[in-house]
Motif scaffolding. Structure first.
Motif, PDB file in Angstrom:
ATOM      1  N   MET A   1       5.714   6.206  10.534  1.00  0.00           N
ATOM      2  CA  MET A   1       5.813   6.263   9.068  1.00  0.00           C
ATOM      3  C   MET A   1       7.274   6.199   8.633  1.00  0.00           C
ATOM      4  O   MET A   1       7.584   5.655   7.584  1.00  0.00           O
ATOM      5  N   HIS A   2       8.144   6.742   9.439  1.00  0.00           N
ATOM      6  CA  HIS A   2       9.579   6.611   9.169  1.00  0.00           C
ATOM      7  C   HIS A   2       9.939   5.136   9.054  1.00  0.00           C
ATOM      8  O   HIS A   2      10.659   4.727   8.146  1.00  0.00           O
ATOM      9  N   GLY A   3       9.413   4.341   9.960  1.00  0.00           N
ATOM     10  CA  GLY A   3       9.671   2.902   9.927  1.00  0.00           C
ATOM     11  C   GLY A   3       9.094   2.233   8.692  1.00  0.00           C
ATOM     12  O   GLY A   3       9.695   1.313   8.138  1.00  0.00           O
ATOM     13  N   VAL A   4       7.921   2.689   8.246  1.00  0.00           N
ATOM     14  CA  VAL A   4       7.318   2.142   7.029  1.00  0.00           C
ATOM     15  C   VAL A   4       8.204   2.451   5.831  1.00  0.00           C
ATOM     16  O   VAL A   4       8.519   1.565   5.028  1.00  0.00           O
ATOM     17  N   VAL A   5       8.632   3.706   5.707  1.00  0.00           N
ATOM     18  CA  VAL A   5       9.472   4.104   4.572  1.00  0.00           C
ATOM     19  C   VAL A   5      10.805   3.361   4.612  1.00  0.00           C
ATOM     20  O   VAL A   5      11.287   2.888   3.581  1.00  0.00           O
ATOM     21  N   LEU A   6      11.376   3.232   5.791  1.00  0.00           N
ATOM     22  CA  LEU A   6      12.640   2.505   5.922  1.00  0.00           C
ATOM     23  C   LEU A   6      12.470   1.047   5.510  1.00  0.00           C
ATOM     24  O   LEU A   6      13.282   0.500   4.759  1.00  0.00           O
ATOM     25  N   ALA A   7      11.411   0.405   5.975  1.00  0.00           N
ATOM     26  CA  ALA A   7      11.163  -1.000   5.614  1.00  0.00           C
ATOM     27  C   ALA A   7      10.913  -1.148   4.121  1.00  0.00           C
ATOM     28  O   ALA A   7      11.390  -2.099   3.489  1.00  0.00           O
TER      29      ALA A   7
ATOM     30  N   ALA B   1       0.834  -1.207   0.000  1.00  0.00           N
ATOM     31  CA  ALA B   1       0.000   0.000   0.000  1.00  0.00           C
ATOM     32  C   ALA B   1       0.866   1.254   0.000  1.00  0.00           C
ATOM     33  O   ALA B   1       0.578   2.222  -0.723  1.00  0.00           O
ATOM     34  N   ALA B   2       1.920   1.259   0.786  1.00  0.00           N
ATOM     35  CA  ALA B   2       2.799   2.427   0.865  1.00  0.00           C
ATOM     36  C   ALA B   2       3.428   2.733  -0.491  1.00  0.00           C
ATOM     37  O   ALA B   2       3.514   3.900  -0.893  1.00  0.00           O
ATOM     38  N   LEU B   3       3.835   1.697  -1.215  1.00  0.00           N
ATOM     39  CA  LEU B   3       4.422   1.948  -2.536  1.00  0.00           C
ATOM     40  C   LEU B   3       3.370   2.493  -3.503  1.00  0.00           C
ATOM     41  O   LEU B   3       3.648   3.409  -4.276  1.00  0.00           O
ATOM     42  N   ARG B   4       2.159   1.958  -3.452  1.00  0.00           N
ATOM     43  CA  ARG B   4       1.090   2.472  -4.323  1.00  0.00           C
ATOM     44  C   ARG B   4       0.794   3.938  -4.009  1.00  0.00           C
ATOM     45  O   ARG B   4       0.622   4.753  -4.913  1.00  0.00           O
ATOM     46  N   ILE B   5       0.758   4.265  -2.738  1.00  0.00           N
ATOM     47  CA  ILE B   5       0.500   5.659  -2.329  1.00  0.00           C
ATOM     48  C   ILE B   5       1.636   6.545  -2.809  1.00  0.00           C
ATOM     49  O   ILE B   5       1.403   7.632  -3.354  1.00  0.00           O
ATOM     50  N   TYR B   6       2.850   6.103  -2.600  1.00  0.00           N
ATOM     51  CA  TYR B   6       4.008   6.892  -3.032  1.00  0.00           C
ATOM     52  C   TYR B   6       3.962   7.125  -4.540  1.00  0.00           C
ATOM     53  O   TYR B   6       4.198   8.234  -5.016  1.00  0.00           O
ATOM     54  N   ALA B   7       3.617   6.098  -5.295  1.00  0.00           N
ATOM     55  CA  ALA B   7       3.549   6.218  -6.756  1.00  0.00           C
ATOM     56  C   ALA B   7       2.467   7.203  -7.176  1.00  0.00           C
ATOM     57  O   ALA B   7       2.656   7.965  -8.132  1.00  0.00           O
ATOM     58  N   ALA B   8       1.357   7.207  -6.475  1.00  0.00           N
ATOM     59  CA  ALA B   8       0.235   8.070  -6.851  1.00  0.00           C
ATOM     60  C   ALA B   8       0.349   9.487  -6.302  1.00  0.00           C
ATOM     61  O   ALA B   8      -0.049  10.443  -6.970  1.00  0.00           O
TER      62      ALA B   8
END
Length: 196
Positions: A54-60, A18-25
């Motif tokens: 969220m820092h942890g999400v981006v790092l992961a 989900a995080a990658l999809r959000i980042y892409a959009a």
């Protein structure tokens, strides 16, 4: 693996996808806990439980894709019959990864990922050690054998990857670089910089 562990791993994957999809959009500004929970269907408590912030999400997320990229580079390196072919293989593998995974590559080459990775560089190095060690060992062995320039391993690595990273960033942000031309022309130019 217990059912609880499987559920935990599935939750982590849902959040990262989900995080990658959000980042892409929506870019970096769109990466919020609210957006991740809405897109993934995972509760905010689960996000904080598995990632801390969220820092942890981006790092992961960065570590996930960095691991995949490094795995492909190590494969190209170890399957090459010699140093010149290895340089060619690394360039081709890196640019092919960027072309196949533009959203992940955009994240990996972003200022946000740089900041998050640098803030936790020790944990990133530890998590990627299995992939980084063969690269350093390969460089050291080739330098010792006189097959690469007599330079420290970090400089060899920078000479090989620096131009490739720069081309990838330009393609991802400006789109003014032809990856096919880069794939064909960079290996020889890079080889000239690291050959003995």
């Amino acid at each position: 693996m217990s059912p609880k562990q499987k559920r935990g791993e599935a939750t982590v994957e849902q959040v990262l996808d989900a995080a990658l999809r959000i980042y892409a959009a929506s870019g970096e500004g769109g990466l919020t806990v609210e957006a991740v929970t809405r897109t993934s269907g995972v509760s905010s408590g689960s996000v904080y439980h598995h990632f801390g912030s969220m820092h942890g999400v981006v790092l992961a997320l960065a570590q996930r894709w960095l691991g995949q990229l490094l795995g492909e580079l190590v494969t190209a390196l170890t399957q090459a019959p010699g140093p010149r072919a290895a340089v060619d293989g690394i360039v081709r593998a890196y640019l092919a990864f960027v072309r196949r995974n533009p959203d992940a590559a955009r994240l990996l080459h972003s200022a946000t990922a740089d900041q998050n990775v640098m803030a936790d560089i020790e944990s990133v190095r530890d998590s990627q050690e299995a992939r980084l060690s063969p690269v350093a060992e390969w460089i050291d062995a080739r330098v010792a054998a006189g097959e690469l320039a007599a330079l420290p391993a970090p400089l060899i690595e920078a000479l090989i990857l620096g131009p490739v990273v720069a081309v990838a960033r330009r393609w991802l942000t400006l789109g003014d670089v032809d990856l096919d031309v880069a794939t064909e022309s960079l290996p020889e130019r890079i080889w000239q910089s690291v050959s003995p």
